[in-house]
Design a protein around this motif. Structure first.
Motif, PDB file in Angstrom:
ATOM      1  N   THR A 315       0.833  -1.198   0.000  1.00 24.87           N
ATOM      2  CA  THR A 315       0.000   0.000   0.000  1.00 24.87           C
ATOM      3  C   THR A 315       0.866   1.246   0.000  1.00 24.87           C
ATOM      4  N   ALA A 316       0.644   2.111  -0.966  1.00 21.22           N
ATOM      5  CA  ALA A 316       1.410   3.353  -1.057  1.00 21.22           C
ATOM      6  C   ALA A 316       1.004   4.309   0.058  1.00 21.22           C
ATOM      7  N   SER A 317       1.941   5.110   0.498  1.00 18.45           N
ATOM      8  CA  SER A 317       1.649   6.071   1.569  1.00 18.45           C
ATOM      9  C   SER A 317       0.562   7.052   1.152  1.00 18.45           C
ATOM     10  N   ILE A 318       0.537   7.405  -0.146  1.00 18.01           N
ATOM     11  CA  ILE A 318      -0.494   8.352  -0.591  1.00 18.01           C
ATOM     12  C   ILE A 318      -1.889   7.727  -0.522  1.00 18.01           C
ATOM     13  N   SER A 319      -1.987   6.395  -0.626  1.00 24.74           N
ATOM     14  CA  SER A 319      -3.287   5.740  -0.483  1.00 24.74           C
ATOM     15  C   SER A 319      -3.805   5.898   0.941  1.00 24.74           C
ATOM     16  N   LEU A 320      -2.915   5.710   1.906  1.00 19.49           N
ATOM     17  CA  LEU A 320      -3.296   5.921   3.306  1.00 19.49           C
ATOM     18  C   LEU A 320      -3.680   7.374   3.559  1.00 19.49           C
ATOM     19  N   GLU A 321      -2.887   8.285   3.056  1.00 22.70           N
ATOM     20  CA  GLU A 321      -3.153   9.709   3.276  1.00 22.70           C
ATOM     21  C   GLU A 321      -4.496  10.118   2.676  1.00 22.70           C
ATOM     22  N   ASP A 322      -4.765   9.658   1.454  1.00 19.21           N
ATOM     23  CA  ASP A 322      -6.009  10.053   0.786  1.00 19.21           C
ATOM     24  C   ASP A 322      -7.227   9.413   1.440  1.00 19.21           C
ATOM     25  N   ALA A 323      -7.085   8.149   1.883  1.00 15.15           N
ATOM     26  CA  ALA A 323      -8.197   7.488   2.566  1.00 15.15           C
ATOM     27  C   ALA A 323      -8.536   8.218   3.863  1.00 15.15           C
ATOM     28  N   ARG A 324      -7.511   8.570   4.626  1.00 12.24           N
ATOM     29  CA  ARG A 324      -7.745   9.302   5.881  1.00 12.24           C
ATOM     30  C   ARG A 324      -8.399  10.657   5.614  1.00 12.24           C
ATOM     31  N   ALA A 325      -7.884  11.346   4.608  1.00  7.55           N
ATOM     32  CA  ALA A 325      -8.418  12.675   4.301  1.00  7.55           C
ATOM     33  C   ALA A 325      -9.886  12.596   3.903  1.00  7.55           C
ATOM     34  N   MET A 326     -10.235  11.623   3.088  1.00  9.82           N
ATOM     35  CA  MET A 326     -11.613  11.526   2.630  1.00  9.82           C
ATOM     36  C   MET A 326     -12.549  11.133   3.767  1.00  9.82           C
ATOM     37  N   ALA A 327     -12.130  10.146   4.570  1.00  8.35           N
ATOM     38  CA  ALA A 327     -12.968   9.711   5.690  1.00  8.35           C
ATOM     39  C   ALA A 327     -13.174  10.841   6.689  1.00  8.35           C
ATOM     40  N   ASN A 328     -12.117  11.571   6.967  1.00  3.68           N
ATOM     41  CA  ASN A 328     -12.240  12.698   7.902  1.00  3.68           C
ATOM     42  C   ASN A 328     -13.118  13.803   7.332  1.00  3.68           C
ATOM     43  N   GLY A 329     -12.968  14.059   6.025  1.00  2.00           N
ATOM     44  CA  GLY A 329     -13.765  15.099   5.408  1.00  2.00           C
ATOM     45  C   GLY A 329     -15.253  14.789   5.397  1.00  2.00           C
ATOM     46  N   LEU A 330     -15.592  13.506   5.313  1.00  2.00           N
ATOM     47  CA  LEU A 330     -17.001  13.093   5.294  1.00  2.00           C
ATOM     48  C   LEU A 330     -17.529  12.744   6.683  1.00  2.00           C
ATOM     49  N   HIS A 331     -16.637  12.763   7.676  1.00  2.00           N
ATOM     50  CA  HIS A 331     -17.029  12.553   9.078  1.00  2.00           C
ATOM     51  C   HIS A 331     -17.627  11.172   9.333  1.00  2.00           C
ATOM     52  N   VAL A 332     -17.094  10.151   8.642  1.00  2.00           N
ATOM     53  CA  VAL A 332     -17.563   8.790   8.876  1.00  2.00           C
ATOM     54  C   VAL A 332     -16.662   8.099   9.900  1.00  2.00           C
ATOM     55  N   ARG A 333     -17.170   7.045  10.482  1.00  2.00           N
ATOM     56  CA  ARG A 333     -16.334   6.230  11.363  1.00  2.00           C
ATOM     57  C   ARG A 333     -15.249   5.581  10.514  1.00  2.00           C
ATOM     58  N   TYR A 334     -14.017   5.686  10.961  1.00  2.00           N
ATOM     59  CA  TYR A 334     -12.886   5.232  10.163  1.00  2.00           C
ATOM     60  C   TYR A 334     -11.950   4.389  11.019  1.00  2.00           C
ATOM     61  N   SER A 335     -11.525   3.254  10.476  1.00  2.00           N
ATOM     62  CA  SER A 335     -10.612   2.355  11.178  1.00  2.00           C
ATOM     63  C   SER A 335      -9.483   1.955  10.235  1.00  2.00           C
ATOM     64  N   GLU A 336      -8.346   1.587  10.826  1.00  3.94           N
ATOM     65  CA  GLU A 336      -7.233   1.029  10.056  1.00  3.94           C
ATOM     66  C   GLU A 336      -6.826  -0.309  10.672  1.00  3.94           C
ATOM     67  N   MET A 337      -6.693  -1.309   9.822  1.00  5.04           N
ATOM     68  CA  MET A 337      -6.288  -2.644  10.252  1.00  5.04           C
ATOM     69  C   MET A 337      -5.210  -3.138   9.308  1.00  5.04           C
TER      70      MET A 337
END
Length: 536
Positions: A315-337
């Motif tokens: 997984t590229a670091s930008i994939s993690l960064e973009d996933a976090r940014a989108m989840a935070n922007g939409l205010h959904v429950r977000y987890s990383e495993m």
């Protein structure tokens, strides 16, 4: 004379709920001065009840519900209701005129569609007689949905004295469907000279989405009124001297907007009608899961949506960064495993069996299956339905993993090509920018091995999607597709992959249909199939 059009969101089998919706529309219609209310096809039972129609207890319940509805309706209102009707041992797709607490007349649908998503000949007998009834000094004819696509039912109504034609419909959405409806209705108007009121169902029912957009055309074929798409509505049509007056015309949005609304409505109704508390999905940092997340939040609200990022060593670091940014922007429950420890354990367990064999798609699929297992565990524990995020292009050629990224209960983008995915993502960002631009612009990748992109294994998506559309949606032969200008090797490669992966698609979850031919009820190919398709 004022006629109300009830654009209702019915649910298959929910007789009580559907009747309550009809009754609510009837009461509102009376309050607005209407004397007649037109409802959609099979609105009492929902469309389609499918094999519920083979049960005698279901027919008994429908008959009882119709009688109870007739008694509950306002006495000053005539109501046309679509419902199943069993008569002399035959089940009909019917429409009844309810008045003064009674079922006064019943019409049986004449032309039964038996193609694409329709199986009406499995359940219904054909009607053979026109129905024209009198209302406030006018003679009004009734036909049902596919009846308007052939000339004879409308002509018979005209011959029986009809001055106006009411059409009950459960016409599902696909791209450019409204234009087809206009053309068909205008053809019937030219032949009969009758104005038409076209009442269509709205709402999601499994893979189908009914878009509403009910409309009125005068005896010259001009559009004089149209209700909105993808929402319940009650319209009022005033007739003066037998001519419908001009009213509000709610325009059909552009293609991207209509597809987005169809997907949103299909998802919302599937989740809510089946009593799921919410949805969850694997958020990868890629375009498909990003679009799925955006639609899910728009359809259900952020409080009903959970996103899970499951990074691996690839997984590229930008994939993690973009996933976090989108989840935070939409205010959904977000987890990383992180799945790396689990992947290592699996590889260690399998090492004796795999000794001497190189890393290949087996290990790629193993990562996808680990993710699928984790997501299904969350779904089981908390009750939320897992959304599969794969698109039609990937589903077509098998660029997906059984029991991995195909795991889930609802495949939202199942009938959305990759090129349309990009169009929808850009469209959504014109409303508000919720999908990071980098997700849209970077090359798509499953990120299951180092330096992987989709185009390592597949033709360019513009080419793949064009070949797929020709082959799947239009049944073109190889030779016909090549004549369109596509490379013979690309054509053979894509069509071979489509044929080879029928077994995967048969195990895929249901998803929203937005094209004229999706992978579901539309397309039924044998799993065991040795037909040889020649290029010549």
């Amino acid at each position: 004379m004022k006629i109300a059009i009830a654009q209702i969101n019915a649910t298959a089998g929910d007789l009580k709920g559907n009747c309550a919706r009809i009754l609510d529309c009837a009461q509102r219609a009376v309050a607005e001065g209407a004397s007649l209310l037109l409802s959609p096809e099979l609105v009492l039972s929902g469309y389609s009840p499918e094999d519920l129609l083979l049960r005698s207890d279901f027919h008994q319940a429908c008959e009882h519900a119709l009688q109870e509805l007739a008694l509950a309706l306002p006495l000053q209102l005539t109501v046309i209701v679509g419902h199943p009707h069993r008569h002399l041992g035959i089940c009909y797709n019917a429409a009844s005129v309810l008045q003064d607490g009674r079922i006064c007349h019943t019409y049986h649908k004449e032309l039964l569609p038996n193609h694409s998503v329709f199986d009406e000949m499995r359940y219904f007998g054909e009607g053979h007689e026109a129905l024209v009834f009198e209302h406030q000094g006018h003679k009004i004819g009734i036909v049902i949905c596919a009846d308007i696509w052939g000339p004879e039912p409308a002509r018979r109504a005209r011959a029986a004295g009809a001055e106006l034609l009411l059409v009950l419909n459960a016409s599902p959405y696909h791209l450019n469907k409204q234009e087809e409806r206009y053309e068909v209705v205008q053809d019937r108007i030219k032949e009969t000279g009758l104005p038409v009121i076209y009442a269509n169902l709205v709402g999601g029912q499994d893979e189908l989405v009914f878009d509403g957009a009910s409309f009125v055309m005068n005896d010259e074929g001009a559009l004089v009124q149209q209700l909105p798409c993808f929402e319940e509505a009650l319209g009022m049509v005033t007739f003066s001297n037998g001519v419908p007056e001009f009213g509000d015309i709610v325009a059909v949005p552009e293609i991207e907007a209509t597809v987005y609304q169809a997907l949103s409505l299909g998802l919302r109704d599937y989740v809510l009608k089946n009593n799921f508390p919410g949805v969850l999905l694997g958020l990868s940092g890629g375009i498909d899961s990003a679009l799925t997340l955006a639609i899910a939040v728009d359809a259900l609200g952020a409080e009903r949506v959970q996103a899970v990022m499951m990074p691996s060593e690839f997984t590229a670091s930008i994939s993690l960064e973009d996933a976090r940014a989108m989840a935070n922007g939409l205010h959904v429950r977000y987890s990383e495993m992180a799945i790396a420890p689990l992947f290592e354990e699996f590889c260690a367990t399998l090492a004796p069996e795999f000794q001497g064999r190189a890393f290949d798609t087996t290990e790629e699929n193993l990562q996808a299956r680990i993710r699928g297992t984790l997501l299904m565990a969350l779904s089981n524990k908390f009750g939320s339905i897992l959304l599969t995020t794969g698109n039609k292009s990937e589903t077509a050629v098998g660029y997906s993993t059984l029991y991995g990224d195909m795991a889930g209960g609802f495949a939202l983008l199942k009938d959305v090509s990759k090129t349309l995915v990009y169009q929808l993502a850009n469209y959504r960002n014109t409303i508000s920018e919720v999908i990071p631009q980098r997700i849209i612009t970077r090359p798509p990748s499953a990120e299951l091995r180092h330096e992987q992109t989709d185009q390592d294994s597949l033709p360019d998506y513009a080419v793949l999607d064009a070949i797929m559309e020709a082959y799947v949606e239009h049944d073109y032969s190889h030779a016909e597709i090549i004549e369109l200008g596509y490379d013979e090797l690309d054509v053979m490669r894509v069509t071979t992959l489509i044929d080879r992966n029928e077994y995967k698609r048969r195990q895929a979850p249901v998803g929203v249909r937005v094209t004229s031919r999706g992978f579901g009820k539309d397309r039924r190919y044998p799993l065991t199939n040795k037909f040889v398709r020649n290029v010549e």
